[in-house]
Write a protein that holds these residues in place. Structure first.
Motif, short mmCIF file in Angstrom:
data_model
loop_
_atom_site.label_atom_id
_atom_site.label_comp_id
_atom_site.label_asym_id
_atom_site.label_seq_id
_atom_site.Cartn_x
_atom_site.Cartn_y
_atom_site.Cartn_z
N SER B 291 -4.75 8.90 6.16
CA SER B 291 -3.90 7.86 5.59
C SER B 291 -4.70 6.59 5.35
N ILE B 292 -5.54 6.22 6.32
CA ILE B 292 -6.30 4.98 6.19
C ILE B 292 -7.24 5.08 4.99
N VAL B 293 -8.01 6.17 4.94
CA VAL B 293 -9.04 6.28 3.90
C VAL B 293 -8.40 6.43 2.52
N LEU B 294 -7.44 7.37 2.41
CA LEU B 294 -6.86 7.60 1.09
C LEU B 294 -5.97 6.46 0.64
N GLY B 295 -5.26 5.83 1.60
CA GLY B 295 -4.46 4.67 1.25
C GLY B 295 -5.34 3.57 0.69
N THR B 296 -6.45 3.30 1.37
CA THR B 296 -7.35 2.24 0.90
C THR B 296 -7.96 2.61 -0.45
N ALA B 297 -8.40 3.88 -0.58
CA ALA B 297 -9.04 4.29 -1.83
C ALA B 297 -8.05 4.19 -2.99
N SER B 298 -6.81 4.65 -2.78
CA SER B 298 -5.82 4.58 -3.86
C SER B 298 -5.51 3.14 -4.20
N ALA B 299 -5.48 2.26 -3.18
CA ALA B 299 -5.19 0.86 -3.44
C ALA B 299 -6.27 0.25 -4.31
N ILE B 300 -7.53 0.66 -4.09
CA ILE B 300 -8.61 0.07 -4.86
C ILE B 300 -8.50 0.42 -6.33
N GLU B 301 -8.05 1.66 -6.62
CA GLU B 301 -8.04 2.03 -8.04
C GLU B 301 -6.72 1.74 -8.74
N ILE B 305 0.22 -4.39 -8.91
CA ILE B 305 0.07 -5.09 -7.63
C ILE B 305 0.96 -4.50 -6.54
N ARG B 306 2.23 -4.23 -6.88
CA ARG B 306 3.13 -3.71 -5.85
C ARG B 306 2.69 -2.34 -5.37
N ARG B 307 2.26 -1.49 -6.31
CA ARG B 307 1.76 -0.16 -5.91
C ARG B 307 0.53 -0.30 -5.04
N LEU B 308 -0.32 -1.26 -5.41
CA LEU B 308 -1.54 -1.50 -4.65
C LEU B 308 -1.20 -1.78 -3.19
N VAL B 420 -14.93 3.55 11.21
CA VAL B 420 -13.97 3.82 10.13
C VAL B 420 -13.08 2.60 9.91
N VAL B 421 -12.57 2.01 11.02
CA VAL B 421 -11.68 0.87 10.89
C VAL B 421 -12.40 -0.30 10.23
N LEU B 422 -13.65 -0.54 10.66
CA LEU B 422 -14.40 -1.67 10.09
C LEU B 422 -14.67 -1.46 8.60
N LEU B 423 -15.10 -0.24 8.28
CA LEU B 423 -15.43 0.05 6.88
C LEU B 423 -14.21 -0.08 5.98
N THR B 424 -13.09 0.50 6.42
CA THR B 424 -11.90 0.43 5.58
C THR B 424 -11.40 -1.00 5.46
N SER B 425 -11.63 -1.81 6.51
CA SER B 425 -11.24 -3.21 6.38
C SER B 425 -12.08 -3.90 5.31
N LEU B 426 -13.36 -3.53 5.25
CA LEU B 426 -14.21 -4.08 4.19
C LEU B 426 -13.68 -3.68 2.82
N PHE B 427 -13.30 -2.38 2.70
CA PHE B 427 -12.77 -1.93 1.42
C PHE B 427 -11.44 -2.58 1.10
N LEU B 429 -10.84 -5.58 1.76
CA LEU B 429 -11.24 -6.86 1.18
C LEU B 429 -11.49 -6.71 -0.32
N VAL B 430 -12.00 -5.52 -0.72
CA VAL B 430 -12.26 -5.30 -2.14
C VAL B 430 -10.98 -5.39 -2.95
N TYR B 431 -9.93 -4.65 -2.50
CA TYR B 431 -8.73 -4.69 -3.35
C TYR B 431 -7.99 -6.02 -3.23
N VAL B 432 -8.06 -6.65 -2.05
CA VAL B 432 -7.41 -7.95 -1.94
C VAL B 432 -8.15 -8.98 -2.78
N TRP B 433 -9.49 -8.86 -2.81
CA TRP B 433 -10.27 -9.84 -3.56
C TRP B 433 -9.96 -9.75 -5.05
#
Lengths: 133, 509
Positions: B291-301, B305-308, B420-427, B429-433
């Motif tokens: 959930s963490i990895v795929l949620g973050t990855a889907s949010a990036i692409e 905004i609401r879906r993100l 994993v937690v640290l890396l996904t938090s960095l990612f 930051l990508v979608y929030v940025w």
């Protein structure tokens, strides 16, 4: 093992209906058929509860004085609680089905179809709507 | 006097809900009824929260005076009362938000129905957390869910009814799994009362059926949580819900699934069920990481905004499940802290987004947000603070909960999970940025001004909460830790011989 299966044949029926319901939801691309599958799924659980509460040869569960007057054996009676619970679950199922069908009507009036394949061709952004599938 | 409050909390909204439709022709009166009801509900839950926090006692109410094994009992402990406060607070704030937002989006003649369903939804949610009877729990799950399905269909987008129908089908499958699990346990023990069940379950001669029931229950609740393989309903439901509903939904709807899961493993089975039933801990951990990895990855692409942020909330549900899957006191308290913090942050975010939507329209994409940070400084800034919270920037609530999550992982030597937690938090930051960039670092000629003052105010109430929770550890110290300690302490007292099932450190890889 086999005899245990056959003596609990009501559970087999429930499992069959449950799986059929899930299959109908999983495989069908028609929203109405999915709702039918959903009802089947809920119906199987109703059967599961009610059949589990029944004791073969058990009498109706009524207050002893009345039962004695009617000449019944009061020692063995079927469990009324699952039936009462399922009364509520039936109401929930009806409400769910009603809401589901009314949503299907809304979908139909928006897209002129309840087939998911045809709906997905009408969606504005293909990639954004991919998760509807 | 205190013991009546749980029943009052559930039945006040339930009774007032029809009043919204019967007595009112327009939305204004219905809103007044709803705000009055939820104001009282919030006040009552706040006072009972304070009472329980100070005295530490539990509130118990017996429906109709029938004593527990036969009758329905309401039981409110610290966990339940904290959830009550969270639910009623979110509902109240969202309702104030709905005063300007809802008429614009929903249409005046449908407003009474909107508020009726809204009250029913809140009543169901409060019932879920208050009840001590598993069948009653199922009924409240369905009340809350059915009202939510109908409310999502109020969305102005053409796809909203379809999203609601998807949610209905998947949500009902989840609830049916729950019902089946309840049925199996009822047949094994002959009771529906949670306390009674907890006493009878350890005496059962064989537990195979119990494992089946637990599997069904877990599956149903993972569906309700929107965890990874079962998340198909979530992005569309969150993205297409009317903006006058989205803040409450995002902060509460999927959390209720987690709450039920925690309530059952704390109160019915013992808390170590995560370790005693084989593979549960591993399965939960796998689902959490996925959930963490795929949620973050889907949010990036995603560009909507609401879906993100809907995908982001899937990943945050993953963090909570990760903390739960550790099966330790620290893990449980980190999960509870993150539950509360994420509810506040995501609610705030969607309040701010709703403020922007009030001018821009429901559909928010990275393109039509361009340059709005300068046009709508207050809403834009609230949006930024809340989304920084989701990343876990220090001084926001998200930092606190990620800190405790990391501490819990460190305490169990799960170093690669920390990575994993640290890396996904960095990612994250990508979608929030990308959102921040669209808001502040691009030019636009959009003519919009600041949102309606009420919308800005509710958003900023949320921002204050996010900052406050980021600066004080009050949730962790006063609420989460006592609940977690109590959950493990109860287990110690009743079954001291099960202590050998400490988390097996070798199964990390």
């Amino acid at each position: 093992m086999i005899s245990a299966l056959f003596s609990h044949y009501h559970l087999l029926v429930c499992i069959l209906l449950f799986s059929l319901g899930l299959c109908a939801i999983w495989m069908s691309h028609n929203l109405i058929r999915q709702l039918i599958g959903l009802s089947l799924l809920q119906g199987s659980v109703l059967l599961f509860y009610v059949s589990a509460g029944k004791i073969l040869g058990g009498k109706i569960p009524i207050f002893e004085a009345i039962a004695v007057k009617a000449g019944q054996d009061t020692q063995l009676y079927s469990n009324p609680v699952p039936q009462v619970l399922m009364l509520t679950a039936i109401v929930v199922g009806v409400a769910t089905l009603a809401l589901g069908l009314s949503l299907a009507v809304r979908v139909y009036s928006a897209y002129q179809t309840v087939e998911e394949d045809q709906i997905s061709t009408q969606l504005p952004q293909k990639n954004e709507a991919a998760d509807v599938e | 006097m205190w013991n009546e409050i749980p029943a009052l909390l559930v039945f006040l909204p339930l009774l007032m809900a029809p009043l919204c439709v019967i007595l009112s022709r327009n939305g204004r009166f219905a809103w007044l009824v709803a705000i009055l009801t939820l104001g009282i509900v919030f006040g009552l839950s706040a006072t009972s929260f304070r009472h329980i926090l100070i005295t530490g006692e539990e509130l118990r109410y017996h429906m109709g005076g029938w004593l527990p094994p036969a009758g329905i009992e309401y039981r409110v402990d610290l966990l339940a009362v904290s959830m009550q406060l969270l639910i009623s607070g979110a509902a109240l704030l969202n309702l104030i938000f709905a005063l300007p937002a809802a008429p614009k989006e929903i249409g005046r003649n449908r407003l009474p129905y909107f508020y009726t369903l809204y009250l029913l939804m809140v009543s169901g949610a409060l019932g879920i957390v208050s009840t001590n009877d598993v069948f009653n729990l199922y009924v409240f799950v369905e009340i809350a869910s059915l009202a939510t399905y109908a409310l999502i269909a109020f969305g102005e987008d053409k796809r909203a009814p379809l999203a609601a129908l998807r949610y209905l089908i998947l949500g009902t499958i989840g609830a049916t799994f729950l019902l089946l699990a309840i049925g199996i346990v009822y047949l094994l023990t002959g009771t529906l009362n949670i306390d009674d069940m907890a006493q009878l379950l350890p005496q059962l001669p064989q537990k195979t059926a119990l494992v089946a029931a637990f599997a069904l229950f877990l599956l149903g609740m993972l569906l309700k949580m929107g965890a990874f393989p079962l998340h198909a309903w979530l992005p569309n439901a969150y993205a297409l819900a009317p903006s006058a509903l989205a803040p409450y939904m995002v902060s509460i709807a999927s959390k209720l699934g987690l709450y039920i899961f925690l309530r059952i493993i704390i109160s019915v089975t013992d808390i170590n069920v995560i370790h005693t039933i084989p593979y549960v801990s591993d399965l939960l951990r796998f689902i959490a990481i996925a959930s963490i990895v795929l949620g973050t990855a889907s949010a990036i692409e995603t560009r909507n905004i609401r879906r993100l942020f809907a995908f982001s909330s899937i990943s945050h549900m993953g963090y909570m499940l990760l903390a739960v899957s550790l099966g330790t006191e620290q893990g449980l308290s980190a999960a509870l802290t993150h539950l509360a913090n994420h509810a506040v942050m995501s609610g705030t975010l969607f309040l701010a987004l709703g403020g922007i939507s009030y001018r821009v329209g429901h559909e928010l994409t990275l393109e039509n947000l361009r340059g709005l940070g300068r046009r709508m400084p207050l809403s834009g800034f609230a949006c930024v603070i809340a989304s920084f919270g989701l990343v876990g920037i220090p001084l926001t609530a998200g930092f606190m909960s990620k800190w405790y999550l990391m501490a819990a992982l460190y305490g169990n030597q799960h170093y690669w999970l920390m990575a994993v937690v640290l890396l996904t938090s960095l990612f994250a930051l990508v979608y929030v940025w990308r959102v921040v960039e669209a808001l502040y670092f691009s030019t636009s000629s959009q003519p919009y001004g600041e949102a309606h003052p009420v919308l800005v105010l509710t958003g900023w109430v949320g921002v204050v909460l996010v900052i406050w929770l980021g600066c004080s550890a009050v949730i962790q110290q006063r609420i989460s830790q006592p609940i977690a300690a109590n959950a493990y302490l109860q287990h110690l007292v009743t079954e001291p011989d099960n202590q050998k099932t400490e988390p097996d450190k070798s199964d990390v890889e």
